[in-house]
Scaffold this active site. Structure first.
Site, PDB file in Angstrom:
ATOM      1  CB  SER A 156      -0.895   0.022   1.245  1.00 33.45           C
ATOM      2  OG  SER A 156      -1.571   1.257   1.367  1.00 33.45           O
ATOM      3  CE1 TYR A 169      -4.371  -1.976   5.030  1.00 32.61           C
ATOM      4  CE2 TYR A 169      -3.336   0.079   4.340  1.00 32.61           C
ATOM      5  CZ  TYR A 169      -3.933  -1.125   4.024  1.00 32.61           C
ATOM      6  OH  TYR A 169      -4.084  -1.485   2.703  1.00 32.61           O
TER       7      TYR A 169
END
Length: 288
Positions: A156, A169
């Protein structure tokens, strides 16, 4: 746009009849990848938490590839023994695996660094350790086959620029980035290896992780767009598959990443892009 024939010429691992294993395959980018690879004539192993979504995904991919070319396996990637069983079933069903896509992930925000240890561990167990478990279970056999193979790990942009909002995250995806870089180095230095690793870095994508969105936001890409971009990038030999979206083209991403590494080089405060003393400098940098 590159054709399917050109993709498969550049990437023998994606030849018709070869098998692909995709985790997090019941929705989002994983399901889009399963359908697209089925259209290339590949056999597909879909892995996800068991239930109606996985059953529905299996039927959708079987409609493209045929029942005999699709295997659905309920697996929690946070548990190494379940990923080992996934590998046993995949190799048992199709004899070999030429593409492993470690894509399973969750985005539930456990909160501040000092809160909710169990929720932090659960997120990291899935997003980071799920990737490690996949590599441990599949890479040795893929290497032993001496056939062309690909391992694609889903990272990501939040693992690179680490914006405030969901620290757990960001930590997990930063770990995936570093792990995949090291994996690529290890594979290319493995004698006789024909397996390469790649890092998929989606942009703003409408998936099951898109918080608060019941339909695709205008700025987001679809999973299908991400997969098409991924295949073109793989065919070029890209390691970093940095996807744009409808809000951020590559030049914008490059500037954001350059500023982030500049925090270290210039000895600015951590995450200076959001620091009150540096917001103006960042805005000027982005305009320059």
């Amino acid at each position: 746009m590159i054709t399917d024939a050109e993709i498969q010429t550049a990437l023998p691992a994606l030849a018709p009849g070869n098998a692909a294993v995709i985790t997090g395959a019941a929705s989002g980018i994983g399901l889009a990848a399963a359908k697209r690879l089925a259209l290339l004539g590949m056999k597909i192993v879909l892995a996800d938490i068991g239930g109606a979504r996985l059953d529905d995904a299996s039927r959708a991919v079987s409609a493209i590839a045929g029942d005999d070319a699709v295997l659905a396996v309920a697996a929690d990637v946070s548990k190494a023994d379940e990923v080992d069983r996934l590998a046993e079933r995949a190799f048992g069903a199709f004899g070999g695996v030429s593409l492993l896509m470690n894509n399973a992930g969750v985005g539930d925000n456990p909160g501040k660094p000092w809160e909710n240890r169990d929720a932090w561990k659960r997120l990291l167990d899935i997003n980071f350790w799920g990737v490690v478990h996949g590599v441990e279970a599949f890479a040795p056999r893929m290497l032993a086959s001496a056939r062309p193979g690909l391992i694609v790990n889903t990272g990501s942009k939040q693992g690179i620029t680490t914006p405030p909002g969901n620290l757990a995250y960001n930590v997990s995806k930063a770990g995936v980035k570093t792990f995949t870089e090291g994996l690529a180095h290890a594979l290319r230095n493995e004698p006789g290896a024909h397996v390469a690793a790649h890092l998929l870095i989606p942009g703003f994508t409408f998936t099951g992780l898109t918080e608060g969105a019941t339909e695709k936001p205008a700025g987001a890409w679809t999973g299908e767009q991400v997969v098409d971009f991924m295949l073109e990038s793989l065919a070029r030999g890209d390691f970093y598959i940095l996807c744009p979206d409808n809000e951020a083209a590559r030049p914008l991403d490059e500037k954001r990443m350059a500023w982030a590494i500049g925090d270290i080089i210039e000895n600015r405060p951590a995450l200076s892009r959001w620091h009150p003393d540096h917001k103006g400098s960042f805005a000027a940098f982005m305009k320059g």
